[in-house]
Design an enzyme around this catalytic site. Structure first.
Site, mmCIF file in Angstrom:
data_model
loop_
_atom_site.group_PDB
_atom_site.id
_atom_site.type_symbol
_atom_site.label_atom_id
_atom_site.label_comp_id
_atom_site.label_asym_id
_atom_site.label_seq_id
_atom_site.Cartn_x
_atom_site.Cartn_y
_atom_site.Cartn_z
ATOM 1 N N CYS A 1 0.824 -1.213 0.000
ATOM 2 C CA CYS A 1 0.000 0.000 0.000
ATOM 3 C C CYS A 1 0.853 1.256 0.000
ATOM 4 C CB CYS A 1 -0.929 -0.016 1.208
ATOM 5 S SG CYS A 1 -2.199 -1.268 1.073
ATOM 6 N N HIS A 2 1.820 1.347 0.943
ATOM 7 C CA HIS A 2 2.617 2.568 1.019
ATOM 8 C C HIS A 2 4.098 2.289 1.167
ATOM 9 C CE1 HIS A 2 -1.471 3.422 2.596
ATOM 10 N NE2 HIS A 2 -1.399 4.357 1.670
ATOM 11 N N GLY A 3 4.496 1.000 0.958
ATOM 12 C CA GLY A 3 5.935 0.699 0.875
ATOM 13 C C GLY A 3 6.639 0.413 2.184
#
Lengths: 190, 287, 430
Positions: free
Chosen positions: A154-156
């Site tokens: 999703c955001h690393g």
């Protein structure tokens, strides 16, 4: 009531006080079931624990099981992964607390995130501590991120082989649920 | 609201009621289902379940009835919970593990079988009604979870006995028509009387409405081992399994009746207090 | 009725609130200061009991709705899950189920009280009509609630009763069938029907609450009737403030009522119901006896007394319409049956008819049961349409007391009788 504020409470009025008090007790007692019924019911409580047989999980493999509606990552770590996890100094960690649920805060060493004598087994709640996505890394073909553990698409956020956050927006390590070894090859989660 | 000639009216009514009562009683068993009232530990204001009886009843269910009848509203863990047979945790886990539960789909998308866990629901012998009917010559063996509440029986008393029955049921808190019927059914198998031809595949039963039932006689003496020394007779099997089925239908009976006693005592005391309070307030007012 | 209020807001906050939204004042006037005749007997306590029943049904109903699944595959099981696993779920369910019966016991007594004491007569006609509307909404709500269980009786009761509307086909071809399919949302009673029954069952109790507000308002305008049927004239000698006199009396009566209620909930939960409803609904198998809940049995008996389907439906609804018309059907100048020696016999005949019709409603409509049912159905309508008008004209009533005060204090009631202490006379601040 037929009294003014100045007159003392007589025996006549005691009956009114007694009746009111007794009614209030009953009303409170009657209220309790209405409140209690909203608590988790017996069928939910019966699923409060999950048992898992570890024997079929090969070294280097991981399974995901559900516990209380949450995914639990169970990984049978290789010696390599364990060694890599132990080699990380605490000062390198973004979150230095072990994050074991319902346990007091302890340093996030590999020993504190596994059970004594069972360090090849890593059991974690598979929910990214950033915004709740389920990180990749359970399957052999998954993206595991730069630290060889788990990677949240999703955001690393990247987690290492002990499930600790190393890079990315997630603030905390992946949580460790309450669990215990019933036998060498069976754990009870919750 | 005064009646004219009240006293003679009351006397006449009383005489009629006595007559009705006597006449009605003798008419009770002339026709219809033959069902006797049994003694149950769970009847009445202080009713409770006899745990030993529930356990024997469960063994009868497990060894005889479970072949065809499901108990799908129950979970295995219920067998260990308070207010019921209260089997030990080890026993409950064993009973659950004896059953094969369908779970899945697995990662290949297939359903698979696994041993049961206490949190699982009881496994029914047939996956659906059509399978049951196919295996049982068209008759579907009903699920037994609430059977003790789903059945009653005709009292077959004279019409004027209705109010007598209503009142006597109310005063004896008679809620056991279901188990009474189940006992009568299990004991009611007999040879059909002269002149009665059974339809194909049917069996004669004195308690079943219409007297012909698809289920063959399920119980015979010595069929199930009773480890507590109770005689292994059909009479005992039928009583014990009926008590067990009452528990499956009403697992909260003990909790309910315990609470009921406290609530009734509380309400009676409160009524007394409120009455005194009301009297005190109204004392000085002509009304 | 003149306003008789003692309410004086004493604190800054209560004065501020009172000048913006006089809720506290309204409560004070309605249930504390409200002058109520002194001579009301216990038959007047059932109004309060009914308000309590509505409150309990709504409260337990909202809780039940947290667990109920309005789907034909899940409904029955969702209730069993509530009974077995939810904390005190069995208590909520039995309270709600028995509560419906208790609601009807109270409402029938309340109605017969109205009939006996002439509470329906002028100037209380609107009060009476709202009351009959409340009865209708109660019946609809109870019917729908019972259907939600989705047992055999639930399903077949809905099928039978909704099918009645197809009798309209004999008036306008196709109208009845269209109406029935519109109600069902399909070609038979199925999931669509169950879902809408749940929605409406949740809605109607709040409609009922609104009607109850109107009912109490319509009562407070002319004021209560009383056992003598004579109008209230002198508030000070003949009435008392509602609080504490009737709050305590109603409270006591309510607790006695609750003893019976608790007895059903805790010891006899299945007594008023039918075992057949513990069998799951099966559209392919009709139960041997389809019987509604006990409180519908008199109407069921009337329905089945008339040989024609449409006639039966008209008679069944007509039995309630005719009740609504009582204020105009009864020609008597005397309100209370206490002073009506001839009508009294017919009143009790009506009570007996309703009881017998109730008993017959549970029997198969054949043979002697049907004949007797027709006789008592005929009497029921005769009572309202013939006896009420006729007896009112020909009857010689007994002499009524000249006032309530006279009935309380005796014929020499002049100047005697103390003014009761009005509700909180305490702490008057200046």
């Amino acid at each position: 009531m037929a009294i003014t504020m100045d007159e003392p409470v007589t025996r006549r009025d005691f009956i009114h006080i007694a009746a009111t008090a007794f009614t209030t007790i009953g009303a409170a007692a009657a209220l309790w079931p209405l409140i209690s019924q909203m608590n988790p019911d017996r069928s939910a409580l019966s699923l409060a624990s999950t048992e898992l047989d570890l024997a079929p999980i090969q070294e280097g493999q991981a399974v995901t099981v559900m516990w209380r509606g949450k995914p639990i990552f169970v990984r049978h770590r290789t010696a390599d992964e364990i060694q890599k996890a132990k080699a990380v100094p605490l000062s390198d960690l973004k979150d230095p607390i072990a994050r074991v649920v319902d346990a007091p805060d302890e340093p996030a060493t590999d020993e504190n995130r596994t059970k004594a004598g069972k360090e090849q087994w890593l059991v974690m709640i598979g929910i990214c501590t950033h915004l709740g996505c389920i990180p990749k890394g359970q399957k052999n073909g998954d993206e595991k991120g730069a630290y060889g553990g788990w990677f949240c698409p999703c955001h690393g956020s990247m987690y290492d082989t002990a499930g600790r956050i190393r890079q990315g927006p997630a603030p905390q390590n992946l949580a460790i649920p309450p669990y215990a070894f019933e036998t060498d090859t069976k754990i009870k989660i919750g | 609201m005064k009646f004219v000639s009240q006293r003679s009216f009351v006397r006449l009514a009383g005489a009629l009621m006595v007559l009705a009562f006597c006449g009605g009683l003798s008419a009770a068993e002339e026709e219809g289902q033959v069902v006797e009232k049994q003694d149950w530990t769970f009847n009445g204001l202080t009713g409770y379940y006899d745990k030993a009886q529930l356990r024997r009843g469960f063994m009868v269910y497990k060894n005889v009835c479970a072949a065809c009848h499901g108990l799908r509203l129950l979970s295995y863990r219920n067998l260990g919970e308070p207010g019921g047979p209260e089997f030990s945790e080890a026993n409950v886990t064993q009973f659950a593990a004896d059953a094969q539960v369908t779970d899945g789909p697995n990662d290949d998308g297939e359903m698979f079988q696994r041993p049961g866990k206490p949190s699982d629901r009881f496994v029914s012998p047939y996956p659906n009604e059509k399978a049951a009917a196919a295996a049982q010559n068209g008759a579907v063996p009903p699920d037994l979870s609430v059977m003790a509440k789903a059945r009653s029986y005709e009292r077959h008393a004279a019409w004027y006995m209705s109010p007598v029955i209503w009142v006597s049921d109310l005063f004896t808190t008679y809620q056991e028509a279901g188990p009474d019927y189940i006992v009568a059914l299990l004991r009611g198998y007999a040879e059909p009387p002269a002149g009665v031809t059974l339809a194909s595949g049917m069996n004669y039963n004195k308690a079943f409405p219409g007297y012909q039932i698809a289920m063959p006689k399920p119980l015979s003496d010595g069929q199930v081992d009773y480890s507590d020394g109770t005689p292994a007779t059909v009479d005992n099997y039928s009583k014990d399994v009926a008590a067990f089925l009452m528990w499956t239908a009403e697992p909260k009976l003990e909790e309910r009746k315990r609470m009921g006693l406290k609530v009734l005592v509380y309400l009676v005391i409160l009524a007394g207090l409120l009455y005194l309070s009301k009297r005190t307030i109204w004392r000085d007012v002509e009304h | 009725m003149d306003h008789y209020t003692q309410y004086q807001p004493t604190t800054g906050f209560t004065r501020w609130l009172d000048s913006r939204l006089p809720l506290v004042r309204m409560a004070h006037e309605t249930i504390m200061d409200y002058p109520t005749p002194r001579n009301l007997n216990y038959m007047w306590t059932f109004g309060g009991v009914l308000a309590f029943c509505l409150g309990v049904q709504i409260l337990t109903g909202i809780v039940l709705a947290m667990y109920y699944a309005a789907n034909t595959q899940l409904a029955f099981d969702s209730i069993e899950h509530l009974m077995r696993d939810v904390n005190y779920g069995w208590l909520m369910r039995y309270t709600h189920q028995s509560g419906a019966s208790m609601f009807f016991i109270a409402v029938y007594i309340h109605i017969f009280r109205g009939l006996y004491y002439g509470s329906y007569k002028a100037p209380r006609e609107i009060l009476w009509i709202i009351g009959v509307l409340i009865l209708l909404v109660m019946m609809a709500t109870a019917f729908m609630g019972y259907s939600l269980v989705w047992g055999q009786m639930s399903f077949w009761a809905v099928t039978v009763i909704t099918n009645l509307f197809s009798s309209l086909d004999s008036i306008v071809n196709g109208l009845g069938t269209a109406l029935v399919q519109w109600i069902w949302g399909g070609f038979s009673v199925d999931n669509a029907t169950l879902n809408r029954l749940f929605s409406l069952h949740y809605l109607l109790p709040f409609v009922l609450a609104g009607l109850v507000v109107l009912h109490i308002w319509a009562l407070h305008v002319p004021g209560n009737n009383n056992p003598t049927g004579v109008d209230l004239r002198d508030i000070h000698r003949e009435a008392v403030p509602f609080h504490p006199y009737y709050t305590t009396k109603d409270g006591f009566a309510l607790i006695v009522f609750c003893v019976l209620y608790a007895y059903f909930v805790f010891y006899m939960p299945g007594y008023l119901g039918d075992a057949t409803n513990y069998v799951q609904a099966n559209p392919l198998q009709t139960p041997p006896h389809i019987v509604p809940e006990w409180y519908f049995l008199p109407f069921y008996a009337i329905l089945r007394s008339i040989p024609s389907k449409l006639g039966g439906v008209i008679a069944m609804f007509g039995s309630i319409v005719v009740l609504m018309l009582a204020p105009w059907l009864d020609t008597s100048r005397v309100r209370s049956t206490r002073y009506r020696p001839l009508y009294r016999w017919f009143f009790w005949a009506l009570v007996v008819s309703c009881l017998v019709l109730g008993w017959l409603g549970g029997k198969p409509p054949e043979g002697n049961y049907l004949i007797v049912g027709r006789i008592f159905t005929a009497y029921y309508f005769l009572h309202f349409l013939v006896i009420m008008p006729f007896v009112g004209i020909i009857e010689t009533p007994k002499p009524q007391p000249r006032s309530i005060a006279e009935s309380i204090l005796g014929p020499s009631a002049r100047g005697a009788g103390r003014m009761p202490h009005p509700a909180p006379a305490a702490a008057e601040t200046r």
